[in-house]
Design a protein around this motif. Structure first.
Motif, mmCIF file in Angstrom:
data_model
loop_
_atom_site.group_PDB
_atom_site.id
_atom_site.type_symbol
_atom_site.label_atom_id
_atom_site.label_comp_id
_atom_site.label_asym_id
_atom_site.label_seq_id
_atom_site.Cartn_x
_atom_site.Cartn_y
_atom_site.Cartn_z
ATOM 1 N N UNK A 230 0.825 -1.195 0.000
ATOM 2 C CA UNK A 230 0.000 0.000 0.000
ATOM 3 C C UNK A 230 0.866 1.254 0.000
ATOM 4 N N UNK A 231 0.266 2.397 -0.299
ATOM 5 C CA UNK A 231 1.017 3.649 -0.398
ATOM 6 C C UNK A 231 1.674 4.024 0.931
ATOM 7 N N UNK A 232 0.954 3.833 2.056
ATOM 8 C CA UNK A 232 1.530 4.183 3.354
ATOM 9 C C UNK A 232 2.722 3.292 3.681
ATOM 10 N N UNK A 233 2.606 1.993 3.384
ATOM 11 C CA UNK A 233 3.718 1.065 3.647
ATOM 12 C C UNK A 233 4.932 1.423 2.787
ATOM 13 N N UNK A 234 4.680 1.783 1.523
ATOM 14 C CA UNK A 234 5.778 2.206 0.637
ATOM 15 C C UNK A 234 6.474 3.441 1.212
ATOM 16 N N UNK A 235 5.663 4.379 1.682
ATOM 17 C CA UNK A 235 6.219 5.615 2.230
ATOM 18 C C UNK A 235 7.070 5.341 3.468
ATOM 19 N N UNK A 236 6.593 4.455 4.335
ATOM 20 C CA UNK A 236 7.331 4.136 5.561
ATOM 21 C C UNK A 236 8.662 3.468 5.232
ATOM 22 N N UNK B 74 4.560 11.100 9.143
ATOM 23 C CA UNK B 74 3.369 10.460 8.572
ATOM 24 C C UNK B 74 2.109 10.818 9.365
ATOM 25 N N UNK B 75 2.280 11.138 10.654
ATOM 26 C CA UNK B 75 1.133 11.519 11.480
ATOM 27 C C UNK B 75 0.472 10.357 12.179
ATOM 28 N N UNK B 76 1.271 9.345 12.527
ATOM 29 C CA UNK B 76 0.746 8.203 13.285
ATOM 30 C C UNK B 76 1.704 7.931 14.439
#
Length: 256
Positions: free
Chosen positions: A210-216, A234-236
């Motif tokens: 997913x996009x968030x996993x790629x970003x991390x 990321x804001x988490x």
């Protein structure tokens, strides 16, 4: 008589061996169109063909067939050899003979490869052969890809699909002394087919995230940021970053 070997009606124990000076002289004459010199060059290098086909002896192929195919490679090498370059004929001839035999084995292989990939592979081999004839060395994968308008990975996959698995310690050539193995010919330890295949596999595996996993993963392993820094960007929470990172790595491993 024990050491007498018959191949295609030829008594290999009586095959002539040309000296380097004789080979150079014959090659010059061949360049001038001397057909008799060409025939002498062919007959004087049949032992070279014989030494090459011995590396394929464990495949169970008919020795007569391999010898004839190897002779075709020898003739191509003689006709295309560039006498202006300071290169021994055997250095150029052996890969040409091996290439011709491998092409024959691929055409008669029981393993089926898709038509499009096989067509690409033969186009690639044609480019390689033209390049070798012109420059006396093999082109890089990037040069082939540019010439044919293909992606680099398509070139690698096409060649890999028709290639026979070879041990790094398999002898490539021997003139009676220490044999030359595949390992001896390996020069670039970074830009290898294996390295590129791993890179391609990694890219394909990451595409499934997913996009968030790629970003991390990008922030953690490309930018070198800590989990706390990633969490802030990321804001988490840091715990969520840790969980998503772990899941992403497991997914990549599974996809590879």
């Amino acid at each position: 008589m024990r050491n007498k070997v018959e191949i295609c009606g030829v008594n290999t124990s009586e095959l002539k061996v040309l000296k380097n000076d004789e080979i150079k002289e014959l090659l010059v004459k061949i360049k001038d169109g001397d057909e008799e010199a060409r025939q002498k060059m062919i007959s004087g290098n049949l032992r070279l063909v014989l030494s090459v086909i011995q590396k394929f002896s464990s495949r169970g192929e008919n020795a007569d067939d391999l010898f004839q195919v190897g002779c075709v490679g020898l003739i191509k090498a003689i006709d295309n050899f560039d006498t202006s370059l300071d290169v021994k004929f055997s250095t150029y001839g052996v890969p040409m003979i091996i290439g011709e035999i491998r092409r024959y084995l691929r055409d008669n292989s029981a393993i089926r490869v898709s038509r499009s990939m096989r067509d690409n592979a033969y186009r690639i081999l044609q480019v390689k052969e033209r390049y070798i004839n012109e420059f006396q060395k093999e082109p890089t994968v990037d040069q082939i890809a540019k010439e044919l308008g293909l992606k680099r990975e398509d070139v690698v996959f096409s060649l890999d699909a028709i290639a026979d698995p070879v041990s790094l310690y398999e002898p490539v050539y021997s003139d009676g002394g220490e044999p030359i193995t595949v390992m001896d010919q390996v020069r670039d330890t970074k830009n290898t087919d294996e390295h590129w295949l791993e890179s391609i596999a990694l890219k394909e595996a990451i595409k499934c995230l997913g996009e968030r996993e790629k970003q991390i993963l990008a922030l953690r392993f490309y930018d070198g940021k800590t989990q706390m820094e990633v969490a802030s960007e990321v804001g988490i929470s840091q715990a969520q970053v840790s969980r998503l990172e772990k899941n992403a790595i497991n997914a990549v491993r599974k996809n590879m």
